[in-house]
Design a protein around this motif. Structure first.
Motif, PDB file in Angstrom:
ATOM      1  N   ILE A   1       0.865  -1.200  -0.330  1.00 13.47           N
ATOM      2  CA  ILE A   1      -0.029   0.001  -0.292  1.00 13.47           C
ATOM      3  C   ILE A   1       1.066   1.241   0.188  1.00 13.47           C
ATOM      4  CG2 ILE A   1      -1.965   1.235   1.171  1.00 13.47           C
ATOM      5  CD1 ILE A   1      -2.412  -1.275   2.721  1.00 13.47           C
ATOM      6  N   LEU A   2       0.685   2.472  -0.897  1.00 16.71           N
ATOM      7  CA  LEU A   2       1.122   3.398  -0.809  1.00 16.71           C
ATOM      8  C   LEU A   2       0.042   4.231   0.112  1.00 16.71           C
ATOM      9  CD1 LEU A   2       3.788   5.764  -1.375  1.00 16.71           C
ATOM     10  CD2 LEU A   2       2.613   5.669  -4.014  1.00 16.71           C
ATOM     11  N   LEU A   3       0.613   4.984   0.778  1.00 18.32           N
ATOM     12  CA  LEU A   3       0.355   5.687   1.578  1.00 18.32           C
ATOM     13  C   LEU A   3       0.232   7.018   1.558  1.00 18.32           C
ATOM     14  CD1 LEU A   3      -1.540   7.458   4.105  1.00 18.32           C
ATOM     15  CD2 LEU A   3      -0.425   6.252   5.176  1.00 18.32           C
ATOM     16  N   VAL A   4      -0.256   8.097   0.531  1.00 19.98           N
ATOM     17  CA  VAL A   4       0.055   9.758   0.538  1.00 19.98           C
ATOM     18  C   VAL A   4      -0.907  10.626   1.875  1.00 19.98           C
ATOM     19  CG1 VAL A   4       0.241  11.545  -1.313  1.00 19.98           C
ATOM     20  CG2 VAL A   4       0.357   8.681  -2.102  1.00 19.98           C
ATOM     21  N   GLU A   5       0.434  10.775   2.013  1.00 22.68           N
ATOM     22  CA  GLU A   5      -0.360  11.574   3.604  1.00 22.68           C
ATOM     23  C   GLU A   5       1.189  11.888   4.003  1.00 22.68           C
ATOM     24  OE1 GLU A   5      -2.324  12.962   5.842  1.00 22.68           O
ATOM     25  OE2 GLU A   5      -4.062  11.673   5.257  1.00 22.68           O
TER      26      GLU A   5
ATOM     27  N   ALA B   1       5.020  11.090  -4.450  1.00 24.23           N
ATOM     28  CA  ALA B   1       4.377   9.959  -4.363  1.00 24.23           C
ATOM     29  C   ALA B   1       4.244   9.939  -5.967  1.00 24.23           C
ATOM     30  CB  ALA B   1       2.635  10.363  -4.379  1.00 24.23           C
ATOM     31  N   LEU B   2       4.768  10.856  -6.960  1.00 26.11           N
ATOM     32  CA  LEU B   2       4.995  10.721  -8.410  1.00 26.11           C
ATOM     33  C   LEU B   2       6.397  10.181  -7.763  1.00 26.11           C
ATOM     34  CD1 LEU B   2       2.907  14.172 -10.306  1.00 26.11           C
ATOM     35  CD2 LEU B   2       2.301  11.240 -10.111  1.00 26.11           C
ATOM     36  N   ASP B   3       7.421  10.199  -7.561  1.00 30.44           N
ATOM     37  CA  ASP B   3       8.476   9.803  -8.021  1.00 30.44           C
ATOM     38  C   ASP B   3       8.339   8.628  -7.688  1.00 30.44           C
ATOM     39  OD1 ASP B   3       9.427  12.265  -8.995  1.00 30.44           O
ATOM     40  OD2 ASP B   3      10.490  13.170  -6.415  1.00 30.44           O
ATOM     41  N   PHE B   4       7.787   8.133  -6.786  1.00 29.82           N
ATOM     42  CA  PHE B   4       8.050   6.491  -5.826  1.00 29.82           C
ATOM     43  C   PHE B   4       7.115   5.595  -7.829  1.00 29.82           C
ATOM     44  CE2 PHE B   4       5.636   3.253  -4.068  1.00 29.82           C
ATOM     45  CZ  PHE B   4       6.755   2.535  -2.515  1.00 29.82           C
ATOM     46  N   LEU B   5       6.043   6.283  -7.737  1.00 31.79           N
ATOM     47  CA  LEU B   5       5.009   5.536  -8.679  1.00 31.79           C
ATOM     48  C   LEU B   5       5.622   5.550 -10.298  1.00 31.79           C
ATOM     49  CD1 LEU B   5       1.528   6.472  -7.868  1.00 31.79           C
ATOM     50  CD2 LEU B   5       1.947   4.663  -7.524  1.00 31.79           C
ATOM     51  N   TYR B   6       7.271   6.403 -10.559  1.00 28.04           N
ATOM     52  CA  TYR B   6       7.769   6.647 -11.440  1.00 28.04           C
ATOM     53  C   TYR B   6       9.359   6.032 -11.856  1.00 28.04           C
ATOM     54  CZ  TYR B   6       3.478   8.361 -14.179  1.00 28.04           C
ATOM     55  OH  TYR B   6       2.663   8.554 -14.767  1.00 28.04           O
ATOM     56  N   ASN B   7       9.304   5.824 -10.295  1.00 23.23           N
ATOM     57  CA  ASN B   7      10.980   5.145  -9.477  1.00 23.23           C
ATOM     58  C   ASN B   7      12.098   5.923 -10.383  1.00 23.23           C
ATOM     59  OD1 ASN B   7       9.460   2.062 -10.636  1.00 23.23           O
ATOM     60  ND2 ASN B   7      10.554   2.292  -8.800  1.00 23.23           N
ATOM     61  N   ARG B   8      11.402   7.257  -9.414  1.00 20.35           N
ATOM     62  CA  ARG B   8      12.572   8.992  -9.477  1.00 20.35           C
ATOM     63  C   ARG B   8      13.675   8.871  -8.058  1.00 20.35           C
ATOM     64  NH1 ARG B   8       8.167  11.278 -13.127  1.00 20.35           N
ATOM     65  NH2 ARG B   8       7.893  12.228 -10.735  1.00 20.35           N
TER      66      ARG B   8
ATOM     67  N   LEU C   1      14.426   4.440  -6.708  1.00 24.96           N
ATOM     68  CA  LEU C   1      14.502   3.387  -7.783  1.00 24.96           C
ATOM     69  C   LEU C   1      14.341   2.372  -7.902  1.00 24.96           C
ATOM     70  CD1 LEU C   1      18.329   5.270  -8.631  1.00 24.96           C
ATOM     71  CD2 LEU C   1      15.740   5.787  -9.154  1.00 24.96           C
ATOM     72  N   GLU C   2      14.395   1.380  -6.368  1.00 25.33           N
ATOM     73  CA  GLU C   2      14.247  -0.236  -6.374  1.00 25.33           C
ATOM     74  C   GLU C   2      12.590  -0.398  -5.712  1.00 25.33           C
ATOM     75  OE1 GLU C   2      16.771  -1.789  -7.633  1.00 25.33           O
ATOM     76  OE2 GLU C   2      17.796  -0.534  -8.157  1.00 25.33           O
ATOM     77  N   VAL C   3      12.001   0.509  -5.977  1.00 21.93           N
ATOM     78  CA  VAL C   3      10.626   0.434  -5.139  1.00 21.93           C
ATOM     79  C   VAL C   3       9.971  -0.659  -6.161  1.00 21.93           C
ATOM     80  CG1 VAL C   3      10.020   1.881  -3.254  1.00 21.93           C
ATOM     81  CG2 VAL C   3       9.390   2.403  -5.282  1.00 21.93           C
ATOM     82  N   LYS C   4       9.002  -1.188  -5.623  1.00 19.30           N
ATOM     83  CA  LYS C   4       8.452  -1.856  -6.862  1.00 19.30           C
ATOM     84  C   LYS C   4       6.259  -1.081  -6.206  1.00 19.30           C
ATOM     85  CE  LYS C   4       6.529  -5.023  -2.677  1.00 19.30           C
ATOM     86  NZ  LYS C   4       5.847  -6.261  -3.042  1.00 19.30           N
ATOM     87  N   LYS C   5       5.980  -1.360  -7.622  1.00 18.46           N
ATOM     88  CA  LYS C   5       4.806  -0.626  -7.495  1.00 18.46           C
ATOM     89  C   LYS C   5       3.722  -1.376  -6.866  1.00 18.46           C
ATOM     90  CE  LYS C   5       5.054   1.210 -11.647  1.00 18.46           C
ATOM     91  NZ  LYS C   5       5.706   2.180 -11.585  1.00 18.46           N
ATOM     92  N   PRO C   6       2.647  -0.135  -6.223  1.00 24.23           N
ATOM     93  CA  PRO C   6       1.991  -0.724  -5.027  1.00 24.23           C
ATOM     94  C   PRO C   6       0.598  -1.238  -5.106  1.00 24.23           C
ATOM     95  CG  PRO C   6       1.346   1.336  -5.403  1.00 24.23           C
ATOM     96  CD  PRO C   6       2.614   1.292  -6.400  1.00 24.23           C
ATOM     97  N   ASP C   7      -0.209  -2.332  -5.040  1.00 27.37           N
ATOM     98  CA  ASP C   7      -1.335  -2.758  -5.175  1.00 27.37           C
ATOM     99  C   ASP C   7      -2.312  -2.315  -5.365  1.00 27.37           C
ATOM    100  OD1 ASP C   7      -0.109  -5.385  -5.612  1.00 27.37           O
ATOM    101  OD2 ASP C   7       0.174  -5.196  -3.171  1.00 27.37           O
TER     102      ASP C   7
END
Length: 146
Positions: A9-13, A44-51, A55-61
């Motif tokens: 889960i990606l929590l954007v807060e 949030a966008l950096d996380f989702l686009y691996n920026r 860089l090494e995070v997996k996409k959230p469900d």
């Protein structure tokens, strides 16, 4: 959903209290979860686009997205997610204090999967998170794009 699979889960807060409450609620869960936190729209966008530092995070469900966050607000982040072929299938739940009809309409116009108003009472907040978990992680079948 399989009980052995860890749900990411990606929590954007940006509110530390809400981050702690959300983490606590999912720790009580019978579903194994991994929670990543982005504290503003840019993260949030950096996380989702691996920026940048993601860089090494997996996409959230699943994404829990507040509207009132710095840099890019939740509406801007949601719009970007739902316009991207690689991200648009990830369910996005708007989890926010806003009950303004304009915010609700805009969120659904930008294809959020659900809109949940954050309860102000701590126990009600925990209950809301557990209901989100129950519906989205137990009842629903999420896309498996891995």
């Amino acid at each position: 959903m399989e009980s052995k699979k860890t749900v990411h889960i990606l929590l954007v807060e940006d509110n530390e209290g809400d981050i702690l409450l959300t983490r606590d609620a999912f720790e009580e869960s019978k579903i194994k979860t991994e929670i990543s936190v982005a504290k503003n729209g840019q993260e949030a966008l950096d996380f989702l686009y691996n920026r940048n530092s993601f860089l090494e995070v997996k996409k959230p469900d699943l994404i829990l997205l507040d509207i009132n966050i710095p840099i890019y607000n939740g509406h801007e982040v949601l719009k970007q997610i739902k316009q991207d072929a690689n991200l648009k299938k990830i369910p996005v739940i708007m989890l926010t204090t806003s009950s303004f009809s304009n915010d609700i309409s805009q969120a659904y116009d930008n294809n959020c999967n659900s809109y949940v108003k954050k309860p102000l009472d701590m126990h009600d907040f925990l209950d809301a998170i557990l209901k989100i978990e129950n519906f989205w992680l137990e009842i629903c079948t999420l896309p498996n794009e891995k």
